[in-house]
Design a protein around this motif. Structure first.
Motif, PDB file in Angstrom:
ATOM      1  N   GLN A   1      34.179  10.898   4.967  1.00 49.80           N
ATOM      2  CA  GLN A   1      35.151  10.422   6.090  1.00 49.80           C
ATOM      3  C   GLN A   1      34.294  10.625   7.549  1.00 49.80           C
ATOM      4  N   THR A   2      33.733  11.665   7.699  1.00 50.80           N
ATOM      5  CA  THR A   2      33.018  11.806   8.892  1.00 50.80           C
ATOM      6  C   THR A   2      32.125  10.542   9.166  1.00 50.80           C
ATOM      7  N   LEU A   3      31.343  10.176   8.049  1.00 48.29           N
ATOM      8  CA  LEU A   3      30.221   9.089   8.327  1.00 48.29           C
ATOM      9  C   LEU A   3      31.207   7.696   8.373  1.00 48.29           C
ATOM     10  N   GLN A   4      32.095   7.706   7.849  1.00 49.86           N
ATOM     11  CA  GLN A   4      32.821   6.233   7.895  1.00 49.86           C
ATOM     12  C   GLN A   4      33.571   6.186   9.246  1.00 49.86           C
ATOM     13  N   ASN A   5      33.792   7.502   9.938  1.00 51.96           N
ATOM     14  CA  ASN A   5      34.244   7.317  11.169  1.00 51.96           C
ATOM     15  C   ASN A   5      33.341   7.187  12.568  1.00 51.96           C
TER      16      ASN A   5
ATOM     17  N   ASN B   1      28.312   2.361  12.780  1.00 54.94           N
ATOM     18  CA  ASN B   1      26.910   2.391  12.401  1.00 54.94           C
ATOM     19  C   ASN B   1      26.164   3.629  11.822  1.00 54.94           C
ATOM     20  N   SER B   2      26.598   4.222  10.774  1.00 58.29           N
ATOM     21  CA  SER B   2      26.246   5.392  10.318  1.00 58.29           C
ATOM     22  C   SER B   2      24.659   5.265   9.810  1.00 58.29           C
ATOM     23  N   GLU B   3      24.403   4.081   9.476  1.00 55.10           N
ATOM     24  CA  GLU B   3      22.791   3.863   9.153  1.00 55.10           C
ATOM     25  C   GLU B   3      21.781   4.468  10.218  1.00 55.10           C
ATOM     26  N   ILE B   4      22.377   4.276  11.317  1.00 54.49           N
ATOM     27  CA  ILE B   4      21.582   4.884  12.725  1.00 54.49           C
ATOM     28  C   ILE B   4      21.415   6.223  12.589  1.00 54.49           C
ATOM     29  N   PHE B   5      22.653   6.888  12.425  1.00 54.86           N
ATOM     30  CA  PHE B   5      22.702   8.286  12.577  1.00 54.86           C
ATOM     31  C   PHE B   5      21.803   9.019  11.420  1.00 54.86           C
TER      32      PHE B   5
ATOM     33  N   ARG C   1      28.050  15.194  12.829  1.00 57.18           N
ATOM     34  CA  ARG C   1      28.982  15.416  13.768  1.00 57.18           C
ATOM     35  C   ARG C   1      28.052  15.817  15.120  1.00 57.18           C
ATOM     36  N   SER C   2      27.063  16.359  14.948  1.00 58.48           N
ATOM     37  CA  SER C   2      26.148  17.024  16.185  1.00 58.48           C
ATOM     38  C   SER C   2      25.213  15.609  16.465  1.00 58.48           C
ATOM     39  N   ILE C   3      24.960  14.808  15.626  1.00 60.13           N
ATOM     40  CA  ILE C   3      24.115  13.794  15.882  1.00 60.13           C
ATOM     41  C   ILE C   3      25.150  12.592  16.790  1.00 60.13           C
ATOM     42  N   ARG C   4      26.100  12.696  16.011  1.00 57.59           N
ATOM     43  CA  ARG C   4      27.260  11.660  16.727  1.00 57.59           C
ATOM     44  C   ARG C   4      27.477  11.974  18.217  1.00 57.59           C
ATOM     45  N   ASP C   5      27.787  13.369  18.379  1.00 56.15           N
ATOM     46  CA  ASP C   5      28.013  14.089  19.702  1.00 56.15           C
ATOM     47  C   ASP C   5      26.735  13.592  20.687  1.00 56.15           C
TER      48      ASP C   5
ATOM     49  N   MET D   1      23.975  10.686  25.106  1.00 57.18           N
ATOM     50  CA  MET D   1      23.020  10.097  25.424  1.00 57.18           C
ATOM     51  C   MET D   1      23.415   8.543  25.897  1.00 57.18           C
ATOM     52  N   LYS D   2      24.552   7.910  25.510  1.00 65.64           N
ATOM     53  CA  LYS D   2      24.886   6.728  25.744  1.00 65.64           C
ATOM     54  C   LYS D   2      25.421   6.600  27.340  1.00 65.64           C
ATOM     55  N   VAL D   3      25.790   7.863  27.699  1.00 71.89           N
ATOM     56  CA  VAL D   3      26.339   7.890  29.034  1.00 71.89           C
ATOM     57  C   VAL D   3      24.755   8.095  29.906  1.00 71.89           C
ATOM     58  N   ARG D   4      23.974   9.069  29.567  1.00 74.06           N
ATOM     59  CA  ARG D   4      22.944   9.248  30.246  1.00 74.06           C
ATOM     60  C   ARG D   4      21.805   7.867  30.252  1.00 74.06           C
TER      61      ARG D   4
END
Length: 374
Positions: free
Chosen positions: A42-46, A49-53, A285-289, A294-297
């Motif tokens: 479920q974490t991946l589905q949320n 583009n989980s392939e990136i992570f 989750r740590s990769i998502r966070d 980094m998106k902001v940076r």
């Protein structure tokens, strides 16, 4: 070379599929493992583009699973080799130790298996043989009959030792054994996680190939879980738990042939799935966070509508050739070249290798590597 089998455990002829396992006694660990795996999925589905992570985690799995067989490499080495390939695959490969090449082939084999299943190929003996062919397609494995079943008896023991600890199924038993294995895998009489546990153990006991059995057997786990619908993508890797508990992993597998203890192995496997699913959830989750931060940076330092494309590229290729980035990130070449300079100045990229002759510079996205490095 003569092998001493005096104290070896031998394959459980006639003991598969297991007949006397009370799967009802495994309901508690089964439910716990199923719940943890569902939470991970479920974490991946949320995640967009989980392939990136999960691209770096696939390389991490290759490192750990290969290390269990005595093939030692690091995540940095694998990603650097993959970054070099494309300019000159043969030349790039020649720069690296054979262990690094073997581990990179593991990752490639996983990718090929995923692509074949997505194209509609069944989870079959043919698919496993294709995986094996990819795994041993180059380097030391090339003379170990890639994609072909063994024709001589093989043995399991410490590398370099003449004493076997386990004697797998004979070549004469193999075809019937593999047919029985895939019939069991296709049956729905047993819950999927338990089927996966039993199938992995039986594959290891059959040891159908001359080399590479452990790695192919561990690839079978996410492929079965994905094919059976327990996870939405084949990105659940459990080799870290097996490595951290390697003595028990080996002992539980041996007990199946020694005394028919399938329940003990299944309990161990379910515990592995539960704990690794929880760990994988934390990592995802740590990769998502980190991605969100980094998106902001990147938007701040790059000041461009292409900043998210650059970020997506670096999450997919945390070690990369600059020429590949400017050509393949979907960003105008001059803009991509500017991005590289700015990200280096900001300390977001680190140089791995300077440009030399025709070879492009190689850079590393260090903050992501710190999250996934083994």
């Amino acid at each position: 070379m003569n092998i001493d089998c005096t104290r070896a455990v031998r394959y459980h002829t006639g003991g598969f599929p297991p007949h006397n396992v009370d799967f009802s006694r495994l309901m508690s660990p089964l439910l716990a493992a199923t719940d943890a795996l569902a939470r991970y999925d479920q974490t991946l589905q949320n995640i967009h583009n989980s392939e990136i992570f999960l691209a770096p985690l696939r390389s991490q799995e290759a490192v750990i699973s290969s290390r269990m067989e005595g093939t030692i490499s690091t995540l940095d080495e694998i990603l650097e080799l993959e970054a070099q390939q494309g300019e000159d695959d043969t030349g790039a490969t020649a720069l690296y130790r054979s262990d690094v090449v073997e581990t990179a082939l593991y990752r490639r084999a996983l990718n090929v298996a995923q692509a074949q299943l997505e194209e509609g190929y069944p989870l079959s003996e043919g698919l496993l043989r294709s995986i094996h062919q990819q795994l041993l397609s180059f380097g030391r494995g090339a003379d170990k009959s890639p994609g072909e079943y063994k024709t001589e008896q093989n043995y399991v023991g410490e590398r370099g030792s003449r004493e076997a600890s386990f004697v797998p199924a004979t070549p004469e038993q193999l075809l019937d054994g593999m047919q029985a294995l895939f019939e069991f895998m296709a049956s729905e009489d047993v819950p999927l996680l338990l089927r996966t546990a039993v199938a992995h153990a039986e594959f290891e006991a059959l040891h159908p190939f001359k080399d590479g059995n452990g790695r192919v057997g561990r690839m079978l786990i996410p492929l079965m879980l994905w094919h059976g619908g327990a996870i939405s993508a084949p990105h659940f890797y459990v080799s870290r738990y097996f490595e951290e508990h390697k003595d028990e992993y080996v002992a539980r597998l041996r007990e199946i042939s020694a005394n028919g203890n399938w329940e003990g192995w299944c309990c161990f496997f379910l515990d592995a799935v539960r704990e690794q699913a929880r760990n994988n959830t934390d990592v995802a989750r740590s990769i998502r966070d980190h991605y969100e931060a980094m998106k902001v940076r990147f938007a701040e330092v790059l000041g461009s509508r292409y900043s998210v494309l650059a970020l997506d590229y670096l999450f997919t290729w945390p070690v990369f050739r600059n020429s590949h980035f400017t050509r393949s990130a979907g960003i105008p070449r001059q803009t991509a070249a500017r991005f590289t300079r700015v990200l280096l100045e900001e300390g977001l990229l680190q140089p791995v290798r300077e440009a030399a002759g025709r070879r492009s510079a190689v850079y590393r996205f260090e903050s992501l590597m710190q999250l996934v490095r083994v």
